[in-house]
Design a protein around this motif. Structure first.
Motif, PDB file in Angstrom:
ATOM      1  N   ILE A  17       0.820  -1.215   0.000  1.00  0.00           N
ATOM      2  CA  ILE A  17       0.000   0.000   0.000  1.00  0.00           C
ATOM      3  C   ILE A  17       0.853   1.264   0.000  1.00  0.00           C
ATOM      4  N   LYS A  18       1.935   1.235   0.798  1.00  0.00           N
ATOM      5  CA  LYS A  18       2.792   2.427   0.850  1.00  0.00           C
ATOM      6  C   LYS A  18       3.384   2.728  -0.520  1.00  0.00           C
ATOM      7  N   THR A  19       3.811   1.664  -1.203  1.00  0.00           N
ATOM      8  CA  THR A  19       4.403   1.839  -2.525  1.00  0.00           C
ATOM      9  C   THR A  19       3.385   2.428  -3.487  1.00  0.00           C
ATOM     10  N   ARG A  20       2.147   1.903  -3.411  1.00  0.00           N
ATOM     11  CA  ARG A  20       1.099   2.407  -4.299  1.00  0.00           C
ATOM     12  C   ARG A  20       0.815   3.878  -4.044  1.00  0.00           C
ATOM     13  N   LYS A  21       0.735   4.260  -2.755  1.00  0.00           N
ATOM     14  CA  LYS A  21       0.447   5.663  -2.439  1.00  0.00           C
ATOM     15  C   LYS A  21       1.558   6.565  -2.945  1.00  0.00           C
ATOM     16  N   ARG A  22       2.814   6.111  -2.761  1.00  0.00           N
ATOM     17  CA  ARG A  22       3.939   6.918  -3.218  1.00  0.00           C
ATOM     18  C   ARG A  22       3.885   7.072  -4.730  1.00  0.00           C
ATOM     19  N   ALA A  23       3.538   5.989  -5.423  1.00  0.00           N
ATOM     20  CA  ALA A  23       3.476   6.029  -6.881  1.00  0.00           C
ATOM     21  C   ALA A  23       2.398   7.005  -7.323  1.00  0.00           C
ATOM     22  N   LEU A  24       1.250   6.957  -6.653  1.00  0.00           N
ATOM     23  CA  LEU A  24       0.161   7.877  -7.016  1.00  0.00           C
ATOM     24  C   LEU A  24       0.611   9.317  -6.853  1.00  0.00           C
ATOM     25  N   LYS A  25       1.326   9.596  -5.767  1.00  0.00           N
ATOM     26  CA  LYS A  25       1.770  10.962  -5.513  1.00  0.00           C
ATOM     27  C   LYS A  25       2.687  11.431  -6.630  1.00  0.00           C
ATOM     28  N   VAL A  26       3.597  10.531  -7.065  1.00  0.00           N
ATOM     29  CA  VAL A  26       4.531  10.884  -8.135  1.00  0.00           C
ATOM     30  C   VAL A  26       3.771  11.212  -9.408  1.00  0.00           C
ATOM     31  N   ILE A  27       2.791  10.374  -9.750  1.00  0.00           N
ATOM     32  CA  ILE A  27       2.050  10.561 -10.992  1.00  0.00           C
ATOM     33  C   ILE A  27       1.248  11.855 -10.944  1.00  0.00           C
ATOM     34  N   LYS A  28       0.609  12.111  -9.787  1.00  0.00           N
ATOM     35  CA  LYS A  28      -0.186  13.339  -9.681  1.00  0.00           C
ATOM     36  C   LYS A  28       0.689  14.573  -9.804  1.00  0.00           C
ATOM     37  N   SER A  29       1.856  14.545  -9.183  1.00  0.00           N
ATOM     38  CA  SER A  29       2.721  15.722  -9.257  1.00  0.00           C
ATOM     39  C   SER A  29       3.240  15.918 -10.684  1.00  0.00           C
ATOM     40  N   HIS A  30       3.451  14.811 -11.399  1.00  0.00           N
ATOM     41  CA  HIS A  30       3.853  14.916 -12.802  1.00  0.00           C
ATOM     42  C   HIS A  30       2.775  15.605 -13.616  1.00  0.00           C
TER      43      HIS A  30
END
Length: 36
Positions: A17-30
């Protein structure tokens, strides 16, 4: 740890879950940076 976009997209399907949340944050900031 900074993720590039392709790694982030791949991590969205991770069971961790932590990895998924971090990935989402990266994509949103992109997306946010692309619009500016």
């Amino acid at each position: 740890m900074k993720l590039d976009l392709s790694t982030a997209r791949r991590n969205l399907h991770s069971p961790n879950i932590k990895t998924r949340k971090r990935a989402l944050k990266v994509i949103k900031s992109h997306k946010r940076n692309k619009n500016n």
